[in-house]
Scaffold this motif. Structure first.
Motif: not given
Length: 449
Positions: A412-417, A422-427, A432-446
């Protein structure tokens, strides 16, 4: 007085001729032919069929993008191959290349024809490698062809949300397939070692598969990042770092180095055992003690050595999953995908600098340390809404794995994620903001807070 005929010294057969002979033997076996057929046809059919279905393998990295671009299907096949297919292929090819001679009892005939155990070892090893390269090339080419035919050559969304143009996606996907050749060689070398040490015993054939299963269990454990990077299976996962900007090359280079070290050591051990073997013993069934002293213990020592090198040469500390790194990664992905959602809704474009997306994460409440993998991460993303002074917020539940990958589930909120469309002008279109994958570099400094 009769003169004795001059004795001619028998020369060993040339290596190219022995290689061709061994390659023809491998390719004439019906299991190898079936594997080649499956690798060159199966992935194309799978990707084409799944890409046209309404249900996608969202539990697999890049699986949720199979509707959007043909390049995602190849990466789904790559992820599956690294988990199951490639270790099994190395077992079936490299794990049987020497044991087949024991089962058929043809060592004496082969030695008489070639007259050089060294050349036999080289020819068999290179022939097995050639077949494995053909199998990997089939998996890559077939999956790419199936995805492009079913969906098309479209931009690919990376693991940090940035878009890769079709040309960049093509190069990165091919590079990812090329990178997994190194751990494939490592498992193939272990297969050669098992095939030489255990003879006709089926355990030699299973050694790469058993090693892959054990290492997969180890990857699921909350091990320190240095231990994880010291395992040869890590390179099967490190290719994901190529799909961030900038690319996470540190873990990938370490994984490639560890895999090549395993390849050299395991091949050298197999070569040493092969040259010391007594080929006059037709009942040779291998030796479990020999496998322990000449195989398991040296490879365990190699793990300890690589762990010490990684610990001393990198800033790896603990699990590598920390709150500040997770917040930085999540905010970056959200900023990129917010722009993608804005384009789908036909809204004016806005830069990540103007959005100023930030994330605040907490793991399991105030009594739990904010570090390490787990499915109890809760994050709130905030950003400056374009054309207004208000600040928007969105809630995500994160499932973070020990290898650095995480899945963000919008709450949430529903209109974002909060909804998958999502309802677009073409249907209606996927959000893309509902669910997505990411990756953390295990070696990078915080990053600094």
């Amino acid at each position: 007085m009769t003169l004795a005929p001059p004795q001619m010294e028998a020369r060993p057969a040339p290596v190219p001729r022995v290689y061709r002979f061994e390659l023809v033997k491998l390719l004439s076996q019906w299991p190898i032919r079936l594997l080649l057929l499956a690798c060159w046809i199966g992935p194309a059919g799978y990707v084409a069929v799944v890409s046209l279905q309404s249900m996608l393998p969202t539990d697999t990295v890049f699986g949720r993008w199979m509707h959007a671009t043909g390049w995602a299907g190849s990466l789904v096949v790559l992820d599956f191959s690294c988990t199951w297919a490639l270790p099994l292929l190395t077992a079936l090819v490299a794990g049987d290349v020497f044991a087949a001679e024991d089962r058929l009892g043809t060592w004496r005939h082969l030695l008489m024809a070639v007259r050089s155990p060294k050349r036999i070892f080289v020819a068999k090893g290179v022939a097995g490698l050639s077949v494995l390269v053909l199998l990997v090339a089939g998996l890559a080419g077939s999956s790419i062809a199936g995805g492009l035919a079913a969906v098309g050559d479209r931009p690919l969304t990376g693991l940090d949300g940035h878009l890769l143009a079709p040309a960049d996606a093509a190069g990165t996907v091919l590079l990812a397939w090329a990178c997994v050749l190194a751990p494939t060689l490592a498992f193939a070398a272990v297969g050669l070692l098992g095939s030489v040490a255990l003879g006709r015993s089926p355990m030699g054939l299973l050694m790469p598969a058993l090693l892959a299963f054990a290492l997969q269990l180890a990857q699921l454990l909350p091990l320190p990042a240095a231990v994880r990077l010291a395992l040869p299976s890590h390179a099967f996962l490190a290719w994901r770092g190529l799909f961030t900007s900038p690319a996470q090359t540190g873990p990938l280079l370490i994984g490639l180095g560890v895999s090549l070290a395993w390849t050299v050591v395991a091949t050298a051990l197999a070569y040493r055992l092969f040259l010391r073997r007594d080929f006059t013993d037709l009942a040779y069934d291998g030796s479990g003690r020999r496998v322990l002293t000449a195989g398991v213990l040296p490879l365990a020592g190699l793990v300890a050595l690589t762990f010490a090198v990684v610990t001393g040469a990198t800033p790896a500390d603990g699990s590598g999953v920390e709150r500040t790194k997770l917040e930085h990664s999540l905010a970056t992905v959200y900023g990129h995908l917010y722009r993608l959602q804005a384009r789908e809704l036909h809204r004016p474009d806005v830069t990540e600098v103007r959005l100023q997306a930030r994330a605040s994460c907490d793991k399991g409440g105030s009594r739990v340390a904010d570090q390490g993998p787990g499915n109890d991460w809760r994050c709130v993303v905030s950003w400056h809404m374009p054309g207004a002074t208000a600040v928007g917020t969105a809630v995500y539940q994160l499932d973070v794995t020990a290898n650095g990958r995480y899945v963000a589930d919008g709450d949430g909120p529903k209109e974002v994620n909060g909804y998958f469309q999502i309802r677009t002008p073409t249907g209606d279109a996927p959000n893309p903001l509902w669910q997505f994958d990411g990756h953390v570099d295990l070696l990078a400094s915080a990053p600094e807070e």
